[in-house]
Design a protein around this motif. Structure first.
Motif, PDB file in Angstrom:
ATOM      1  N   GLY A   9       0.798  -1.189  -0.059  1.00  0.00           N
ATOM      2  CA  GLY A   9       0.068  -0.030  -0.086  1.00  0.00           C
ATOM      3  C   GLY A   9       0.911   1.358  -0.112  1.00  0.00           C
ATOM      4  O   GLY A   9       0.700   2.116   0.906  1.00  0.00           O
ATOM      5  N   SER A  11       1.021   3.400  -2.634  1.00  0.00           N
ATOM      6  CA  SER A  11       0.760   4.254  -3.637  1.00  0.00           C
ATOM      7  C   SER A  11      -0.018   5.676  -2.742  1.00  0.00           C
ATOM      8  O   SER A  11      -0.159   6.587  -3.614  1.00  0.00           O
ATOM      9  CB  SER A  11      -0.432   3.740  -4.356  1.00  0.00           C
ATOM     10  OG  SER A  11      -1.633   3.429  -3.672  1.00  0.00           O
ATOM     11  N   SER A  12      -0.095   5.385  -1.572  1.00  0.00           N
ATOM     12  CA  SER A  12      -0.986   6.655  -0.660  1.00  0.00           C
ATOM     13  C   SER A  12      -0.691   6.626   0.634  1.00  0.00           C
ATOM     14  O   SER A  12       0.053   5.555   1.277  1.00  0.00           O
ATOM     15  CB  SER A  12      -2.356   6.553  -1.230  1.00  0.00           C
ATOM     16  OG  SER A  12      -3.348   7.111  -0.520  1.00  0.00           O
ATOM     17  N   PHE A  14       0.130   6.676   4.421  1.00  0.00           N
ATOM     18  CA  PHE A  14       1.318   6.200   5.223  1.00  0.00           C
ATOM     19  C   PHE A  14       2.557   5.523   4.234  1.00  0.00           C
ATOM     20  O   PHE A  14       3.730   5.648   4.489  1.00  0.00           O
ATOM     21  CB  PHE A  14       1.219   5.348   6.483  1.00  0.00           C
ATOM     22  CG  PHE A  14       0.053   5.811   7.510  1.00  0.00           C
ATOM     23  CD1 PHE A  14       0.220   7.062   7.735  1.00  0.00           C
ATOM     24  CD2 PHE A  14      -0.852   4.883   8.167  1.00  0.00           C
ATOM     25  CE1 PHE A  14      -0.757   7.648   8.628  1.00  0.00           C
ATOM     26  CE2 PHE A  14      -1.621   5.237   9.187  1.00  0.00           C
ATOM     27  CZ  PHE A  14      -1.647   6.594   9.210  1.00  0.00           C
ATOM     28  N   SER A  33       0.974  -1.773  -4.939  1.00  0.00           N
ATOM     29  CA  SER A  33      -0.270  -1.196  -5.365  1.00  0.00           C
ATOM     30  C   SER A  33      -0.942  -2.082  -5.883  1.00  0.00           C
ATOM     31  O   SER A  33      -0.440  -2.790  -6.698  1.00  0.00           O
ATOM     32  CB  SER A  33       0.048   0.141  -6.310  1.00  0.00           C
ATOM     33  OG  SER A  33      -1.119   0.631  -6.666  1.00  0.00           O
ATOM     34  N   ARG A  34      -2.404  -2.001  -6.152  1.00  0.00           N
ATOM     35  CA  ARG A  34      -3.057  -2.838  -7.058  1.00  0.00           C
ATOM     36  C   ARG A  34      -2.881  -2.476  -8.400  1.00  0.00           C
ATOM     37  O   ARG A  34      -2.980  -3.071  -9.311  1.00  0.00           O
ATOM     38  CB  ARG A  34      -4.475  -2.763  -6.593  1.00  0.00           C
ATOM     39  CG  ARG A  34      -4.765  -3.873  -5.167  1.00  0.00           C
ATOM     40  CD  ARG A  34      -5.988  -3.529  -4.856  1.00  0.00           C
ATOM     41  NE  ARG A  34      -5.989  -2.032  -4.357  1.00  0.00           N
ATOM     42  CZ  ARG A  34      -7.329  -1.593  -3.883  1.00  0.00           C
ATOM     43  NH1 ARG A  34      -8.439  -2.275  -3.654  1.00  0.00           N
ATOM     44  NH2 ARG A  34      -7.281  -0.381  -3.448  1.00  0.00           N
ATOM     45  N   ASP A  48      -2.069  -7.342  -4.881  1.00  0.00           N
ATOM     46  CA  ASP A  48      -3.323  -7.306  -4.158  1.00  0.00           C
ATOM     47  C   ASP A  48      -3.417  -8.417  -2.854  1.00  0.00           C
ATOM     48  O   ASP A  48      -3.337  -9.328  -2.966  1.00  0.00           O
ATOM     49  CB  ASP A  48      -4.627  -7.707  -5.028  1.00  0.00           C
ATOM     50  CG  ASP A  48      -5.971  -7.509  -4.334  1.00  0.00           C
ATOM     51  OD1 ASP A  48      -5.843  -7.514  -3.121  1.00  0.00           O
ATOM     52  OD2 ASP A  48      -6.975  -7.382  -4.781  1.00  0.00           O
ATOM     53  N   VAL A  49      -3.231  -7.869  -1.720  1.00  0.00           N
ATOM     54  CA  VAL A  49      -2.835  -8.269  -0.560  1.00  0.00           C
ATOM     55  C   VAL A  49      -3.771  -9.656   0.068  1.00  0.00           C
ATOM     56  O   VAL A  49      -3.706 -10.298   0.625  1.00  0.00           O
ATOM     57  CB  VAL A  49      -2.572  -7.287   0.652  1.00  0.00           C
ATOM     58  CG1 VAL A  49      -1.398  -6.591   0.448  1.00  0.00           C
ATOM     59  CG2 VAL A  49      -3.684  -6.611   1.044  1.00  0.00           C
ATOM     60  N   ASN A  75       1.141  -2.657   5.403  1.00  0.00           N
ATOM     61  CA  ASN A  75       0.491  -1.286   5.653  1.00  0.00           C
ATOM     62  C   ASN A  75      -0.902  -1.452   4.995  1.00  0.00           C
ATOM     63  O   ASN A  75      -1.748  -0.450   5.257  1.00  0.00           O
ATOM     64  CB  ASN A  75       1.529  -0.397   5.276  1.00  0.00           C
ATOM     65  CG  ASN A  75       0.674   1.083   5.144  1.00  0.00           C
ATOM     66  OD1 ASN A  75       0.457   2.002   6.115  1.00  0.00           O
ATOM     67  ND2 ASN A  75       0.589   1.527   3.830  1.00  0.00           N
ATOM     68  N   TYR A 140     -13.644  -2.763  11.055  1.00  0.00           N
ATOM     69  CA  TYR A 140     -12.521  -2.127  11.213  1.00  0.00           C
ATOM     70  C   TYR A 140     -11.726  -2.584  12.258  1.00  0.00           C
ATOM     71  O   TYR A 140     -10.599  -3.142  12.103  1.00  0.00           O
ATOM     72  CB  TYR A 140     -12.621  -0.879  10.551  1.00  0.00           C
ATOM     73  CG  TYR A 140     -11.221  -0.220  10.657  1.00  0.00           C
ATOM     74  CD1 TYR A 140     -10.393  -0.390   9.462  1.00  0.00           C
ATOM     75  CD2 TYR A 140     -10.713   0.787  11.741  1.00  0.00           C
ATOM     76  CE1 TYR A 140      -8.967   0.384   9.729  1.00  0.00           C
ATOM     77  CE2 TYR A 140      -9.643   1.297  11.856  1.00  0.00           C
ATOM     78  CZ  TYR A 140      -8.715   0.944  10.620  1.00  0.00           C
ATOM     79  OH  TYR A 140      -7.304   1.629  10.464  1.00  0.00           O
ATOM     80  N   LYS A 144      -8.210  -5.037  13.141  1.00  0.00           N
ATOM     81  CA  LYS A 144      -7.273  -4.534  13.594  1.00  0.00           C
ATOM     82  C   LYS A 144      -6.570  -5.248  15.088  1.00  0.00           C
ATOM     83  O   LYS A 144      -5.544  -5.364  15.298  1.00  0.00           O
ATOM     84  CB  LYS A 144      -7.220  -2.759  13.829  1.00  0.00           C
ATOM     85  CG  LYS A 144      -7.172  -2.158  12.598  1.00  0.00           C
ATOM     86  CD  LYS A 144      -6.046  -2.401  11.771  1.00  0.00           C
ATOM     87  CE  LYS A 144      -5.950  -1.484  10.455  1.00  0.00           C
ATOM     88  NZ  LYS A 144      -4.857  -1.771   9.588  1.00  0.00           N
ATOM     89  N   GLY A 171      -3.340   6.890  15.754  1.00  0.00           N
ATOM     90  CA  GLY A 171      -4.507   7.597  16.071  1.00  0.00           C
ATOM     91  C   GLY A 171      -5.087   8.196  14.308  1.00  0.00           C
ATOM     92  O   GLY A 171      -4.994   7.544  13.603  1.00  0.00           O
ATOM     93  N   PHE A 173      -5.232  10.306  11.133  1.00  0.00           N
ATOM     94  CA  PHE A 173      -4.069  11.125  10.258  1.00  0.00           C
ATOM     95  C   PHE A 173      -5.085  11.308   9.009  1.00  0.00           C
ATOM     96  O   PHE A 173      -6.121  10.600   8.602  1.00  0.00           O
ATOM     97  CB  PHE A 173      -3.117  10.124   9.893  1.00  0.00           C
ATOM     98  CG  PHE A 173      -1.855   9.939  10.778  1.00  0.00           C
ATOM     99  CD1 PHE A 173      -0.784  10.510  10.778  1.00  0.00           C
ATOM    100  CD2 PHE A 173      -2.263   9.190  11.959  1.00  0.00           C
ATOM    101  CE1 PHE A 173       0.422  10.408  11.646  1.00  0.00           C
ATOM    102  CE2 PHE A 173      -1.183   9.029  12.763  1.00  0.00           C
ATOM    103  CZ  PHE A 173       0.228   9.597  12.890  1.00  0.00           C
ATOM    104  N   THR A 175      -4.896  11.158   5.462  1.00  0.00           N
ATOM    105  CA  THR A 175      -4.523  10.496   4.203  1.00  0.00           C
ATOM    106  C   THR A 175      -5.601   9.965   3.389  1.00  0.00           C
ATOM    107  O   THR A 175      -6.905  10.801   3.474  1.00  0.00           O
ATOM    108  CB  THR A 175      -3.963   8.937   4.778  1.00  0.00           C
ATOM    109  OG1 THR A 175      -5.247   8.113   5.248  1.00  0.00           O
ATOM    110  CG2 THR A 175      -3.047   9.109   6.017  1.00  0.00           C
ATOM    111  N   GLY A 176      -5.350   9.197   2.312  1.00  0.00           N
ATOM    112  CA  GLY A 176      -6.581   8.897   1.567  1.00  0.00           C
ATOM    113  C   GLY A 176      -7.667   7.962   2.156  1.00  0.00           C
ATOM    114  O   GLY A 176      -8.440   7.633   1.376  1.00  0.00           O
ATOM    115  N   PHE A 177      -7.431   7.477   3.211  1.00  0.00           N
ATOM    116  CA  PHE A 177      -8.327   6.545   4.050  1.00  0.00           C
ATOM    117  C   PHE A 177      -9.614   6.938   4.169  1.00  0.00           C
ATOM    118  O   PHE A 177     -10.488   6.233   3.898  1.00  0.00           O
ATOM    119  CB  PHE A 177      -7.619   6.334   5.395  1.00  0.00           C
ATOM    120  CG  PHE A 177      -8.239   5.117   6.212  1.00  0.00           C
ATOM    121  CD1 PHE A 177      -7.781   4.040   6.035  1.00  0.00           C
ATOM    122  CD2 PHE A 177      -9.215   5.715   7.271  1.00  0.00           C
ATOM    123  CE1 PHE A 177      -8.675   2.977   6.889  1.00  0.00           C
ATOM    124  CE2 PHE A 177      -9.852   4.684   8.182  1.00  0.00           C
ATOM    125  CZ  PHE A 177      -9.556   3.168   7.859  1.00  0.00           C
TER     126      PHE A 177
END
Ligand SMILES: NC(=O)c1ccc[n+]([C@@H]2O[C@H](COP(=O)([O-])OP(=O)(O)OC[C@H]3O[C@@H](n4cnc5c(N)ncnc54)[C@H](OP(=O)(O)O)[C@@H]3O)[C@@H](O)[C@H]2O)c1
Length: 266
Positions: A9, A11-12, A14, A33-34, A48-49, A75, A140, A144, A171, A173, A175-177
């Motif tokens: 991961g 590409s974006s 972290f 990345s995919r 692709d994980v 990640n 989610y 985790k 915590g 952040f 990002t693209g998430f």
């Protein structure tokens, strides 16, 4: 010494920040990345994980080219938002396959090489949601929590082979998430949960959009890569979120649930 590093991961967010930081320090960094692309300093692989074969091919490519793998950073991940009751099996599977099985797939593929080398470092991305069950991000959190248990047990199993395992617990952040979160339509339209979910989601997104920069986390990852004896857990969060981790350990369970309900306006 320059290390051979795999980071999923990249590409974006972290992954991108950590890959670029580690490459700038002279390490040979393979990012995944995919949809891979050419990058100035990071060597991209298609992966692709969720697909164990795709992970195997990626790891074998690194071994063919470099002969070893020193660090694996698991990640790649995404989030599903919505009520636990209304999550579809497809949503649950996507969440667990990407975040948990994705991490398992990478660890299982790199470990035979790391054991043979009698050295290696695995860094798994958990979350503050891997420490406490976050309302409307329940699956989610479950993915985790699974990473937490898996990583702790793995650390015990592979320490004797010179392989260390560390868990990073970020915590909020920026990002693209946030943009790639998949929110449950059924929850949105639900009479029981709809309004409450939308209120919570506003808070969740506001915190993420006002969150720390991914470069902050990249520094922690670099610290783990360089540490002589890395710790098992690295929480990386603002003061309020670090405090919530402390409260989670000291408050009675039901009291902490009330704190969560009130904070997220459930
Ligand atoms: N942002 C936060 O506030 C936060 C907080 C705690 C934990 N985390 C965790 O940090 C990790 C990174 O997230 P981020 O915030 O940096 O999010 P991001 O900016 O959305 O990046 C996610 C990365 O994961 C990759 N990815 C997603 N699904 C994948 C799959 N099936 N196979 C391979 N790669 C996949 C994406 O790559 P492609 O789309 O190019 O394949 C992308 O590079 C995740 O595990 C997340 O749960 C984030």
């Amino acid at each position: 010494m320059n290390k051979i590093i795999l980071i999923t991961g990249a590409s974006s967010g972290f992954g991108k920040a950590a890959a670029e930081r580690l490459a700038a320090r002279g390490h040979i960094v393979y990012g995944t990345s995919r949809k891979p692309f050419l990058h100035e300093t990071v060597r991209f692989l298609q992966m692709d994980v969720r697909d164990a074969e795709s992970v195997k091919t990626g790891v074998e490519t690194i071994i063919e080219r470099e002969g070893r793998i020193d660090v694996a950073i698991c990640n790649a991940g995404m989030g599903i938002g919505g009520s636990l009751e209304m999550a579809t099996h497809e949503e649950i599977e996507l969440q667990m396959q990407t975040n948990f099985m994705g991490c398992v797939n990478v660890c299982q593929q790199v470990l035979p090489y790391m054991r043979k080398q009698r050295s290696g470092r695995i860094i798994n991305l958990s979350s503050i949601g891997g420490v406490m069950g976050l309302p409307y991000q329940g699956f989610y959190s479950a993915s985790k929590f699974a990473i937490e248990g898996f990583s702790e047990a793995l650390s015990a199993e592979v320490k004797g082979y010179g392989v260390t395992v560390s868990i990073v617990e970020p915590g909020d952040f920026k990002t693209g998430f946030t943009a790639s979160r998949k929110n449950s339509d059924a929850t949105m339209q639900s009479e029981a949960y709809g309004e409450s979910f939308r209120r919570s989601l506003q808070i969740i997104e506001k915190e993420e959009n006002g969150g720390l920069a991914p470069e902050v986390l990249a520094k922690t990852i670099e610290r783990i890569v360089n540490a002589r004896c890395p710790k098992l857990r690295y929480p990386v969060a603002n003061l309020e979120q670090r405090l919530s981790i402390l409260l989670h350990t000291i408050l009675p369970g039901n009291m902490f649930v009330n704190v969560l309900r009130s904070y997220y306006k459930v």
